[in-house]
Design an enzyme around this catalytic site. Structure first.
Site, PDB file in Angstrom:
ATOM      1  N   GLY A 148     -16.516 -57.402 -87.913  1.00  0.00           N
ATOM      2  CA  GLY A 148     -17.098 -57.897 -89.158  1.00  0.00           C
ATOM      3  C   GLY A 148     -17.483 -56.783 -90.109  1.00  0.00           C
ATOM      4  O   GLY A 148     -17.758 -55.656 -89.709  1.00  0.00           O
ATOM      5  N   ARG A 185     -10.237 -58.555 -86.342  1.00  0.00           N
ATOM      6  CA  ARG A 185     -10.920 -58.826 -85.074  1.00  0.00           C
ATOM      7  C   ARG A 185      -9.963 -58.815 -83.881  1.00  0.00           C
ATOM      8  O   ARG A 185     -10.286 -59.344 -82.820  1.00  0.00           O
ATOM      9  CB  ARG A 185     -11.663 -60.162 -85.156  1.00  0.00           C
ATOM     10  CG  ARG A 185     -12.820 -60.147 -86.163  1.00  0.00           C
ATOM     11  CD  ARG A 185     -13.640 -61.416 -86.101  1.00  0.00           C
ATOM     12  NE  ARG A 185     -14.770 -61.391 -87.019  1.00  0.00           N
ATOM     13  CZ  ARG A 185     -15.952 -60.857 -86.755  1.00  0.00           C
ATOM     14  NH1 ARG A 185     -16.165 -60.276 -85.579  1.00  0.00           N
ATOM     15  NH2 ARG A 185     -16.930 -60.884 -87.641  1.00  0.00           N
ATOM     16  N   ASP A 206     -18.100 -54.895 -79.182  1.00  0.00           N
ATOM     17  CA  ASP A 206     -16.766 -55.230 -78.691  1.00  0.00           C
ATOM     18  C   ASP A 206     -15.760 -54.140 -79.057  1.00  0.00           C
ATOM     19  O   ASP A 206     -14.911 -53.750 -78.245  1.00  0.00           O
ATOM     20  CB  ASP A 206     -16.294 -56.565 -79.272  1.00  0.00           C
ATOM     21  CG  ASP A 206     -16.950 -57.756 -78.589  1.00  0.00           C
ATOM     22  OD1 ASP A 206     -17.578 -57.548 -77.533  1.00  0.00           O
ATOM     23  OD2 ASP A 206     -16.849 -58.872 -79.114  1.00  0.00           O
ATOM     24  N   LYS A 217     -21.129 -49.576 -85.434  1.00  0.00           N
ATOM     25  CA  LYS A 217     -21.380 -50.340 -86.649  1.00  0.00           C
ATOM     26  C   LYS A 217     -21.804 -51.739 -86.257  1.00  0.00           C
ATOM     27  O   LYS A 217     -21.139 -52.382 -85.439  1.00  0.00           O
ATOM     28  CB  LYS A 217     -20.104 -50.406 -87.497  1.00  0.00           C
ATOM     29  CG  LYS A 217     -20.133 -51.326 -88.707  1.00  0.00           C
ATOM     30  CD  LYS A 217     -19.831 -52.783 -88.444  1.00  0.00           C
ATOM     31  CE  LYS A 217     -18.594 -53.058 -87.635  1.00  0.00           C
ATOM     32  NZ  LYS A 217     -18.425 -54.553 -87.418  1.00  0.00           N
ATOM     33  N   THR A 218     -22.901 -52.238 -86.776  1.00  0.00           N
ATOM     34  CA  THR A 218     -23.251 -53.633 -86.553  1.00  0.00           C
ATOM     35  C   THR A 218     -24.355 -54.048 -87.510  1.00  0.00           C
ATOM     36  O   THR A 218     -25.272 -53.280 -87.769  1.00  0.00           O
ATOM     37  CB  THR A 218     -23.717 -53.888 -85.106  1.00  0.00           C
ATOM     38  OG1 THR A 218     -24.182 -55.226 -84.990  1.00  0.00           O
ATOM     39  CG2 THR A 218     -24.832 -52.954 -84.690  1.00  0.00           C
ATOM     40  N   ASP A 247     -26.010 -56.644 -86.635  1.00  0.00           N
ATOM     41  CA  ASP A 247     -26.873 -57.379 -85.706  1.00  0.00           C
ATOM     42  C   ASP A 247     -27.978 -56.525 -85.096  1.00  0.00           C
ATOM     43  O   ASP A 247     -28.935 -57.056 -84.538  1.00  0.00           O
ATOM     44  CB  ASP A 247     -26.038 -57.968 -84.566  1.00  0.00           C
ATOM     45  CG  ASP A 247     -25.088 -59.047 -85.067  1.00  0.00           C
ATOM     46  OD1 ASP A 247     -25.518 -59.846 -85.913  1.00  0.00           O
ATOM     47  OD2 ASP A 247     -23.936 -59.081 -84.621  1.00  0.00           O
TER      48      ASP A 247
END
Length: 250
Positions: free
Chosen positions: A66, A130, A161, A187-188, A190
């Site tokens: 994402g 993805r 992931d 990278k996230t 979340d």
């Protein structure tokens, strides 16, 4: 920032870690684990001499998963670094995520193209995807494409992931004695990659600040309509700390 100029790597050394590698995990990565886990520390170059390379570097990069603000700046940092240490160095971007690595879909990132995205938020410069590199033929094709470009390194910019996939790719490359080293850049949005080595990943900080500004504006607006409830729904799935962070900020 001045503090990040002329960064150099100190030689890697084996040392104890607070995150011991379990036997089950170690068995999955025999090529990477055969010499133990080495840690590299990065410091500022104190010699006063610019860091130069004897020959050009060829580096590949790929955006995975994402979108998150900051992806372009990682690519910008790579571009500036390789050009600084040797003007003939090249940076390649694999297009549309990991799928571009094993299909050989890539572009060379030039100075003019890089300048279109400097300090611009987003994840669209080389586009993301993805896909996973998981089939034997995909691993083999990835190695073949990296070898064709004579890549010294492949930087995978992605979340948990994606970094797991990067580990598997690194293991495959190491088992084949490939020249290309695989580097994972966390990278996230979340905030689920936080640990002693990663105080905060890019993406989370930006996302929660932008969301919190919008929520704060909404809070001010709804004071005038006290007869209604307003619900704000945030993305992030079960792993996310976005809702908690935004609640604390607002």
């Amino acid at each position: 920032p001045k503090v990040l100029e002329d960064i150099q790597a100190v030689n890697g050394e084996l040392r104890e870690t607070d995150y011991p590698i379990s036997e089950g995990i170690a068995n999955i990565f025999p090529s990477l684990m055969k010499d133990g886990m080495k840690y590299f520390e990065f410091t500022q170059n104190q010699s006063g001499e610019p860091i130069k390379a004897d020959k050009p570097l060829n580096i590949g990069c790929v955006l995975s998963g994402g979108q998150a603000s900051g992806g372009h700046n990682v690519i910008m940092g790579l571009f500036d670094m390789v050009k600084k240490i040797h003007p003939d160095s090249k940076l390649y971007g694999f297009l549309a995520g990991p799928h571009g690595v094993f299909t050989g879909n890539y572009m060379e990132i030039t100075g003019d193209y890089m300048n279109l995205y400097r300090n611009m938020g987003g994840f669209d410069m080389i586009r993301s995807g993805r896909h996973k590199i998981e089939k034997p033929e995909q691993f083999a094709a990835s190695l073949e494409n990296c070898a064709k470009l004579d890549l010294d390194g492949l930087v995978v910019i992605g979340g948990d992931d994606s970094n797991t996939n990067a580990c598997l790719l690194a293991e495959y490359f190491a088992s084949k004695n490939a020249k290309t080293k695989v580097i994972g850049c966390p990278k996230t949005i979340d905030g689920d990659l936080k640990n002693e080595h990663i105080p905060v990943s890019f993406g989370f900080d930006t996302a929660t600040k932008v969301y919190s500004e919008a929520i704060g504006n909404l809070c001010s607006d709804v004071i005038s309509s006290k007869d209604y409830y307003h619900f704000v729904r945030l993305m992030g799935r079960s792993a996310s700390h976005i809702a908690l962070e935004c609640a604390l900020r607002t």
